[in-house]
Enzyme design. Structure first.
Site, short mmCIF file in Angstrom:
data_model
loop_
_atom_site.label_atom_id
_atom_site.label_comp_id
_atom_site.label_asym_id
_atom_site.label_seq_id
_atom_site.Cartn_x
_atom_site.Cartn_y
_atom_site.Cartn_z
CB THR B 14 -0.90 0.02 1.26
OG1 THR B 14 -1.81 -1.07 1.17
CG2 THR B 14 -1.67 1.32 1.38
NE ARG B 21 -2.60 6.51 -4.83
CZ ARG B 21 -2.61 5.34 -4.17
NH1 ARG B 21 -2.27 4.22 -4.79
NH2 ARG B 21 -2.95 5.31 -2.90
CB SER B 38 0.43 -6.93 -3.17
OG SER B 38 -0.76 -6.21 -2.92
CG ASN B 41 -1.54 -12.61 5.19
OD1 ASN B 41 -1.55 -13.76 5.60
ND2 ASN B 41 -0.54 -11.79 5.36
CB CYS B 42 -7.70 -12.22 4.86
SG CYS B 42 -6.89 -10.91 5.78
CB THR B 273 10.92 3.57 14.19
OG1 THR B 273 12.05 4.16 13.53
CG2 THR B 273 10.14 2.72 13.20
N PRO B 276 15.43 8.30 13.20
CG PRO B 276 16.87 10.10 13.43
CD PRO B 276 16.67 8.69 13.88
CE1 TYR B 279 9.65 8.16 7.43
CE2 TYR B 279 7.53 8.62 8.47
CZ TYR B 279 8.69 9.06 7.86
OH TYR B 279 8.89 10.40 7.68
#
Lengths: 565, 565
Positions: B14, B21, B38, B41-42, B273, B276, B279
């Site tokens: 995602t 974009r 991608s 999973n479910c 996180t 620096p 993420y």
């Protein structure tokens, strides 16, 4: 305390039971003109169609059961003919015996509902003409159907009842035609969303005569001639008038109660009328619309029931208020589901609200799990603030869920962008990890933040086709070949980056794809290369449905599509 | 800007698409350890069960398509083995060639997910033992099933994956046993609501061994012996471990990133996180629970996707924040639907919240329209404020809708009483004029206003049966005869008023009925006659399901019911 209630359906019945729960000592008398109380108004078309087979299913409660359980004196076939606020009494006629008497009250609740609007047309009294509002109407139509075995029906009016009747009469094998003056069915929808409903109705064999006016009716041997203005008459074995309802407020008017829209009863948020100790609820009262703040009529069972409970609380000395209605509604149209909440674009514009809109066509659940189907969702919001104004959805599975989520968001005052944050339950058989409602939030945010600009189906035909703008179709060649907008050049999204240099970047670019996703992605690429671009909201999919619908409605319409449609 | 993303599923995928974009010039590299990106999973259990038949359905995207559309360099079979925050680089191993290299980043996003928790038990490495997390796991299990045609399976763990596997393996005709230490399936449910799920599982032929501990595994000719503590071993042709997941954060830990619950990565609301420009999102991070405010792990696809988008916004210089998760979830359990949002009663009590609860068992849609089925809804709220804490629903049609409405109400900060005001869409095939969620609001209001007091199923067996209290069953004699609580005397609601004088009004009265409606009405009558009374929340219906479940789980349990159960 003696409470008299006029009308024993929805709001009246709810109030009676609630008053008893709050006050074991109150004397509660309900006068109901018809022979039935607390009946399932919304189920009547399904009894005619044989979907509901037992008439007792329609009459949820009987006067006997109401007495047993609630000690409520439900008097059916009793018509309240006058209110006397000064004397605190009502005049009542026993429709069985003709006896007229006066009944005193301490508190009076008016829940008279509405009557089917009767057009003032010649022939309205004919035998094979019906309206549908009460259990009696229903039994009458059902008996007629069983006895006469009509093979054709004309329905005047394309609202909820008209559409439910159309489905049920088709289910009985009848030839069904809907005639009405407005150019679209289901007034709570905008025209673009109604187009999906029109297509479904036509596909199910229902003839639509939209934009036609009925001039009257004539008996015609074993049928009825439905006379149309400026056109040949229709013949049918059965005609049902379903052109709407009118608040049934004659007695309120004669008693001098303050009246509002279409002679509906004016109430405050405690459901109190202009007269002390007189309350009113349901289809007979005007309510504040949550979105516009305007007084309006909303003839739905949900609000009526809520209002009945609120009036009961206040009658018993409590303090409950009705916050207004947002008009959430849902209807089954054959296997399709159509639902709305809040106001549509047309209403927003009429109310002078500067609004924008998004369209999306997500799957009802994860694409990889079997059985999912596309729905079409339109969300209308205020420009700038992104305040939610309303939503409309047409589709199949999962439509009713998304409208209720949107209705809850609207009630709670969330704005359009916050829809992206709703923590909705996901598993493949039910939804997608990004639920359609979350997707709507992402889309509204993208517009609000200026990430993308849209153009709309109404504007598509008027785009400059003189070379001053670039018109791109970002779908695959195969999709393009199946039908596309006139003048649009095919440049598949996945090839766009390679052709960027060839584009004349000083011209505005209009991009189209199937649903609006790829054209959005294309616009993101173009915009970052300095191109002024926008994409077609709802994509070719929406445009095509509307264009085909226009063609069907009015064959001369230049629908601007090439290919085999 | 060069962005490196560790993990190409849910959050990572995602984020990659969103970054593109927002920034056409960013260089985006994704390292994914498995061979697929991608992926769904479910959906994995449904592929094993043959509900999803095409493996390509599971892999929503391919690296090729990601490159074509987003110019994202997705490198599958590449494992990031170390982070070097000081150098702003990661160490990567190409799992195909064994080559190790370093990749520099400007921004790093960690989306490593979680690994199936591996119990440290003897025999965990056996052939016929599987875990299920990746597409590879799935293909492996599916191939095993096709090749070996196992006739029996033991599933260790009764969470979402365990239950979905149970359903799918039963669908393949296998004999299925679920073994786990906790006394109930589906931890997000309270025990009372889980009882409905247990009953369904047993009815579908799944053997439940709750409260049992696995001690290890042994090969046993063509099968596996599952060793249990203090009990005879189980034999099975196939064993799947589904006892939960553990954040996959070794590299984050080694790099010195701040870790939280179960070594999950600590992030702020921008998904940053402690280092620096690094993420993190998804199953590997701890999140704030919206209801408790506590840091917790929520391994769900919805939050992972939302977080990925938020991290992308911030990586690209925007400012998006994650407000926390409320853990909304839904699962299909055979033809049943089970859904939750917010916290359950157990969690609320652990968090020290003074909470109350209501139970209701409304029909999914208008009773008179065919096909409606009962659901059981539990809503947990804070005493006094009526703040919504959470809801659980088990049932069939319409469960997923109501949980999403409740999830939206919870997100928006509505309190329990406001549920009565939600303007939800009603038509007979979809709902009732008073929707189940509205009903929940009415019930919470009645409690808040002191209109009625409840007692609960946990207390029912301990009520004084020495004559110091009056125990009444307000159902019909026929219902009473089919089964009732010990010591309760039958006095049908509709006869209560006639027997009021006989009651000893100085004693407290406990009233039971089937669902809780009639007992509520009885309490209203009694309370207004000065009687101290309360009624059984959820009624005999709830009590019976729990009592039967206890009997099934532990046959010595004195379930206190008479009659033929």
């Amino acid at each position: 305390m003696k409470v008299v209630i006029v009308g024993g359906v929805a709001g009246g019945a709810t109030a009676a039971a609630r008053i008893r729960r709050l006050d074991e000592n109150a004397q509660i008398v309900v006068f109901e003109r018809s022979g039935f109380v607390s009946y399932a108004n919304c189920g009547l078309p399904y009894y005619i169609g044989g979907v509901i087979t037992d008439p007792e299913e329609l009459t949820l409660q009987t006067p006997e059961r109401f007495w047993q359980r609630f000690r409520v004196d439900m008097r059916v076939r009793h018509e309240v003919t006058a209110l006397h606020p000064q004397r605190k009494s009502v005049a009542v006629r026993d429709l069985e015996t003709g006896r007229v008497f006066e009944e005193r009250y301490d508190k009076l609740l008016l829940s008279p509902g509405a009557r089917p609007t009767q057009p003032e047309l010649p022939g309205v009294g004919l035998d094979r003409l019906f309206t549908l509002r009460t259990v009696e109407d229903t039994l009458r139509i059902r008996a007629f159907v069983e006895r006469e075995k009509p093979r054709s029906a004309v329905l005047a009016g394309g609202g909820y009842i008209g559409l439910e009747l159309a489905e049920n009469l088709r289910g009985l094998g009848m030839d069904v035609t809907i005639v009405q003056r407005p150019q679209q069915l289901l007034n709570p929808l905008d025209y673009d969303m109604a187009a999906f409903v029109h297509a479904k109705m036509r596909q199910e064999g229902v003839k639509l005569m939209l934009g036609h006016s009925v001039a009257g009716f004539e008996a015609d041997r074993n049928g009825v001639k439905v006379l149309l203005k400026g056109e040949a008459a229709l013949k049918a074995d059965l005609v049902i008038l379903a052109i709407g309802v009118t608040p049934d407020t004659r007695i309120a008017k004669e008693a001098g109660l303050e009246l509002g829209v279409k002679d509906s009863i004016v109430v405050n948020d405690r459901m109190e009328t202009s007269e002390p100790d007189i309350y009113a609820v349901g289809d007979a009262v005007e309510v504040k619309h949550c979105v516009t703040g305007e007084q309006t009529l909303i003839s739905l069972a949900g609000p009526a029931n809520k209002q009945g409970r609120i009036a009961a609380d206040n009658i018993c000395g409590g303090h409950s208020v009705y916050g207004g209605s947002q008009g959430s509604s849902v209807i089954k149209v054959f296997d399709m589901t159509v639902a709305t909440t809040g106001i549509n674009e047309r209403t927003a514009k009429k109310a002078g609200i500067d609004c924008d809109k998004i369209y999306l066509s997500p799957a009802s659940h994860a694409a990889y799990y079997p059985g999912g189907r596309l729905m079409t969702m339109k969300v209308v919001f205020e420009k700038g603030s992104c305040r939610l104004l309303g939503a409309q959805i047409v589709g199949y599975e999962g439509v009713d869920k998304r409208i209720d989520v949107l209705a809850s968001a609207l009630y709670a005052g969330l704005n359009g962008v916050q829809l992206k944050e709703l923590d909705l339950a996901y598993a493949p058989p039910y939804s997608s990890a990004k639920d359609p409602v979350n997707m709507a939030g992402f889309m509204i945010e993208n517009i609000a933040q200026g990430n993308v600009k849209q153009f709309h189906w109404e504007e598509a035909d008027a785009l400059p086709r003189d070379g001053s703008a670039l018109l791109l179709d970002a779908r695959t060649p195969a999709e393009y070949a199946r039908g596309h907008l006139e003048g649009f050049r095919n440049l598949p999204l996945d090839e766009l980056r390679e052709h960027l240099e060839e584009l004349e970047r000083d011209k505005p670019v209009y991009v189209v794809c199937q649903s609006g996703l790829r054209s959005y992605l294309a616009c993101r690429i173009l915009a970052q290369h300095g191109v002024d671009c926008c994409h077609l909201a709802g994509g070719y999919r929406l445009y095509e449905v509307i264009a085909k619908e226009r063609c069907a409605a009015e064959c001369a319409f230049p629908c601007g599509m090439e290919g085999n449609h």
